[in-house]
Motif scaffolding. Structure first.
Motif: not given
Length: 231
Positions: A124-130
């Motif tokens: 979830t955190e990765a998707l937000k940053d991407y």
């Protein structure tokens, strides 16, 4: 395969387009992969692997030990070490907190769901940053990306399809933010140039002036990211 008393996992992969035998290491599954070219045989592939056995063992020995997502384990999040803490609560979101000994991730839920909840949080955190960085770099280049997807591929950190779909490894949420930013710049630049020619690298440099530094980090340190969540 056994060499000097040590077992080595070797996967043989026929490839009709390959012109020679190719040896690669799979850091995630800690095994060797031998590509068999057109006209090659299993016997020749096994001999090729045995000839490289010492090198395989040496390289596998350099890999980090597996680090499962378990209570008290330490994992990097955006390059900062966090201790995983089981709260004992039956419900609740994964939370980033600052403990007495440093940054922590507090994880609620049943013990047998602990690892999955940690991985879901990281994704979830990765998707937000991407999504954030894709928006920034797409606006800078004047391009319109398609869907943004997460993956856990072993061969590439990211990709850009001919339809504009951008795919990224969720594992780069573990890396320093500038490394994730470089990967986004790289894939967004493919929306302009579907190659790795001079124009492509010119776009990457425009979006990420110090991209060589972050590209080198992936080459030298990226394999460490595969140890997390395994074992």
């Amino acid at each position: 395969m056994v060499h000097d008393g040590q077992a080595i996992m070797v996967e043989l992969r026929p490839n009709s387009r390959a012109r020679r035998y190719i040896l690669k290491l799979d850091s995630k599954d800690r095994k060797a992969i031998v590509t068999i070219p057109k006209g090659g045989t299993r016997k020749q592939a096994e001999r090729f692997a045995r000839d490289q056995a010492t090198w395989i063992i040496e390289r596998l020995g350099r890999l980090e030990e597996p680090c499962p997502f378990a209570p008290d384990a330490r994992i990097p999040l955006r390059g900062v070490q966090h201790r995983l803490v089981a709260t004992g609560a039956t419900r609740g979101l994964v939370k980033q907190l600052e403990g007495e000994a440093g940054a922590e991730l507090h994880v609620a839920g049943a013990p047998d769901h602990f690892a999955r909840r940690v991985q879901d949080f990281l994704k979830t955190e990765a998707l937000k940053d991407y999504r954030r960085q894709v928006a920034v770099h797409s606006a800078a280049l004047g391009v319109k990306p398609g869907a943004i997807r997460l993956r856990d591929g072993k061969s590439r950190w990211g990709s850009c399809s001919s339809t504009g779909t951008l795919s990224f490894s969720w594992r780069l949420i573990l890396a320093p933010p500038d490394v994730l930013d470089y990967l986004v710049a790289h894939e967004v630049a493919h929306l302009k140039e579907m190659n790795h020619g001079p124009k492509f690298w010119g776009h990457v440099r425009t979006l990420c002036p110090h991209y060589e530094r972050h590209r080198q980090w992936l080459r030298s340190e990226g394999t460490r990211l595969w140890c997390y969540g395994s074992g």
